[in-house]
Scaffold this motif. Structure first.
Motif, PDB file in Angstrom:
ATOM      1  N   GLY A  30      -2.520   4.048  -8.346  1.00 34.88           N
ATOM      2  CA  GLY A  30      -2.572   4.031  -6.898  1.00 34.88           C
ATOM      3  C   GLY A  30      -3.818   4.751  -6.392  1.00 34.88           C
ATOM      4  O   GLY A  30      -4.485   5.483  -7.132  1.00 34.88           O
ATOM      5  N   ARG A  35      -1.348   0.813  -2.973  1.00 39.44           N
ATOM      6  CA  ARG A  35      -0.036   1.453  -3.116  1.00 39.44           C
ATOM      7  C   ARG A  35       0.756   0.689  -4.175  1.00 39.44           C
ATOM      8  O   ARG A  35       0.990  -0.514  -4.046  1.00 39.44           O
ATOM      9  CB  ARG A  35       0.730   1.467  -1.795  1.00 39.44           C
ATOM     10  CG  ARG A  35       2.103   2.143  -1.892  1.00 39.44           C
ATOM     11  CD  ARG A  35       2.746   2.280  -0.526  1.00 39.44           C
ATOM     12  NE  ARG A  35       2.971   0.991   0.108  1.00 39.44           N
ATOM     13  CZ  ARG A  35       4.058   0.230  -0.129  1.00 39.44           C
ATOM     14  NH1 ARG A  35       4.973   0.625  -0.991  1.00 39.44           N
ATOM     15  NH2 ARG A  35       4.194  -0.925   0.492  1.00 39.44           N
ATOM     16  N   SER A  37       4.184   0.100  -6.411  1.00 41.11           N
ATOM     17  CA  SER A  37       5.627   0.287  -6.267  1.00 41.11           C
ATOM     18  C   SER A  37       6.358  -0.508  -7.351  1.00 41.11           C
ATOM     19  O   SER A  37       5.771  -1.360  -8.026  1.00 41.11           O
ATOM     20  CB  SER A  37       6.095  -0.162  -4.877  1.00 41.11           C
ATOM     21  OG  SER A  37       5.805  -1.541  -4.672  1.00 41.11           O
ATOM     22  N   ASP A  38       7.645  -0.208  -7.482  1.00 39.53           N
ATOM     23  CA  ASP A  38       8.542  -0.939  -8.388  1.00 39.53           C
ATOM     24  C   ASP A  38       8.010  -0.999  -9.826  1.00 39.53           C
ATOM     25  O   ASP A  38       8.171  -2.017 -10.512  1.00 39.53           O
ATOM     26  CB  ASP A  38       8.778  -2.373  -7.878  1.00 39.53           C
ATOM     27  CG  ASP A  38       9.484  -2.401  -6.532  1.00 39.53           C
ATOM     28  OD1 ASP A  38      10.190  -1.430  -6.219  1.00 39.53           O
ATOM     29  OD2 ASP A  38       9.314  -3.388  -5.791  1.00 39.53           O
ATOM     30  N   SER A  76       4.771  -4.143 -12.173  1.00 40.47           N
ATOM     31  CA  SER A  76       4.768  -3.404 -10.912  1.00 40.47           C
ATOM     32  C   SER A  76       4.268  -4.313  -9.802  1.00 40.47           C
ATOM     33  O   SER A  76       3.821  -5.441 -10.039  1.00 40.47           O
ATOM     34  CB  SER A  76       3.882  -2.151 -11.008  1.00 40.47           C
ATOM     35  OG  SER A  76       2.526  -2.517 -11.192  1.00 40.47           O
ATOM     36  N   THR A  79       0.356  -3.139  -3.258  1.00 39.87           N
ATOM     37  CA  THR A  79      -0.022  -3.531  -1.906  1.00 39.87           C
ATOM     38  C   THR A  79      -1.482  -3.152  -1.714  1.00 39.87           C
ATOM     39  O   THR A  79      -1.851  -1.971  -1.836  1.00 39.87           O
ATOM     40  CB  THR A  79       0.857  -2.825  -0.862  1.00 39.87           C
ATOM     41  OG1 THR A  79       2.238  -3.139  -1.121  1.00 39.87           O
ATOM     42  CG2 THR A  79       0.497  -3.271   0.540  1.00 39.87           C
TER      43      THR A  79
END
Length: 280
Positions: A30, A35, A37-38, A76, A79
C-alpha cells in the motif's frame, strides 16, 4: 479523485524432493496512492506462514515447502487512482554530496547493475542532455528503443552488461540497463517490481506476469520510470524494491524444488453502476 479497483494475485505450484525453506515476495504494498484490501494466502498442504519486513522495506513471507507437490496462492484487491503515474518534469538531479544517506547506496554498482562497466557509454550518450527529469527520461527512452523485448532471451544471472551486449531482454533487463546508466551518471536509481494491469491500454496478448520498472531519485523523492513501455500507466501496484532483482526476488528457495506452474493475476474489476432509486 476517481479510483479503479484491481484484482491481484499469483499461484505457484512446486514439487520438492524434501522439505525446502522458501521466501515469497508477492504481497502488494500500500501507499499514499494505493489502498490494498482483502489480502489472503492459501497454502496446500497447510503450513505455517511468517511475515516480516526486509532491509529494503519489502514485505516477505517465509514458509517451508513440504516434500511432494505444494500450492501457494496470494490474492488481494487494490484501489488505485484513475490517473497515470505521477510526473514532475522540473524535478532536478541532486548532487551526490547532498543526497540523503539512505539513497547513496543506489548510486553504487550491484550484482546485476554495473555502472563501472558501462560508464563510458553512459557519458557518451547522455553527458550533453540537460540534467534532471529530461536526462532520466532520455535514458528511459534510449533503453526502450535499444533493447528488443524477447521472451526467454535471458537467464536469472543475466546482467545489465549482458543486456547491453545482446540488445535483447525482458522487463527485468530493461530495468537493470536503465538503472546502470543512471548510476553511471551519479543519479540514484533502484529496481522496483509488482503488478501492472492493462488499464486503458491495448491488452497485452502474452500471459500476465510480474512487471519490473525503475525508480529514480529526483528532487526529494522517488519517481517511477518504465523503460519496457516508456509511458506512464494506470494501475501500477508495487510489491518491492532494491538495488536490483537480487533484492526483490518473487521467490527465493533454499533448495531446488521444481516450479511446475506459475500464474499472475492483475486485472480491473468491472463494477456495475449502482442503479438510481427514484424519489417520490
Amino acid at each position: 479523485m476517481d479510483t479503479r479497483l484491481i484484482e491481484l494475485g499469483c499461484y505457484f505450484r512446486h514439487q520438492a524432493a524434501w522439505p525446502t525453506a522458501a521466501v515469497f515476495q508477492v504481497t502488494a504494498a500500500g501507499s499514499d496512492r494505493v489502498r490494498v484490501s482483502d489480502a489472503r494466502w492459501s497454502v496446500e498442504p497447510n503450513v505455517p506462514l511468517h511475515h516480516y519486513t526486509d532491509t529494503f522495506g519489502n514485505t516477505c513471507t517465509r514458509l517451508e515447502l513440504p516434500s511432494g507437490v505444494s500450492v501457494v496462492e496470494y490474492h488481494s484487491l487494490a484501489t488505485v487512482p484513475d490517473a497515470i503515474d505521477e510526473a514532475e518534469e522540473s524535478a532536478p538531479e541532486i548532487p551526490a554530496a547532498t543526497l540523503p544517506d539512505d539513497v547513496l547506496v543506489y548510486t553504487l554498482a550491484s550484482r546485476f547493475c554495473q555502472p563501472d562497466e558501462l560508464g563510458r557509454h553512459a557519458w557518451r550518450l547522455f553527458a550533453d542532455v540537460p540534467t534532471g527529469w529530461s536526462r532520466v527520461q532520455a535514458i528511459c527512452t534510449w533503453v526502450h528503443e535499444y533493447l528488443v523485448y524477447t521472451t526467454g532471451s535471458t537467464v536469472p544471472t543475466s546482467t545489465s552488461v549482458d543486456a547491453f551486449s545482446s540488445g535483447v531482454g525482458v522487463c527485468r533487463d530493461f530495468a537493470h540497463l536503465m538503472i546502470t546508466m543512471c548510476r553511471a551518471l551519479n543519479i540514484p536509481a533502484r529496481y522496483a517490481f509488482g503488478y501492472l494491469p492493462d488499464v486503458d491500454v491495448a491488452p497485452n496478448p502474452t500471459p500476465m506476469d510480474f512487471h519490473a520498472w525503475v525508480q529514480v531519485w529526483l528532487g526529494d523523492r522517488w519517481w517511477d520510470f518504465d523503460p519496457r513501455h516508456n509511458n506512464r500507466r494506470k494501475g501500477r501496484v508495487q510489491i518491492g524494491q532494491g538495488r536490483d532483482a537480487a533484492d526483490a526476488a518473487m521467490v527465493t528457495t533454499y533448495g531446488a524444488p521444481w516450479l511446475q506452474l506459475m500464474t499472475v493475476t492483475a486485472r480491473e474489476v468491472v463494477q456495475e453502476p449502482t442503479p438510481s432509486v427514484p424519489t417520490v
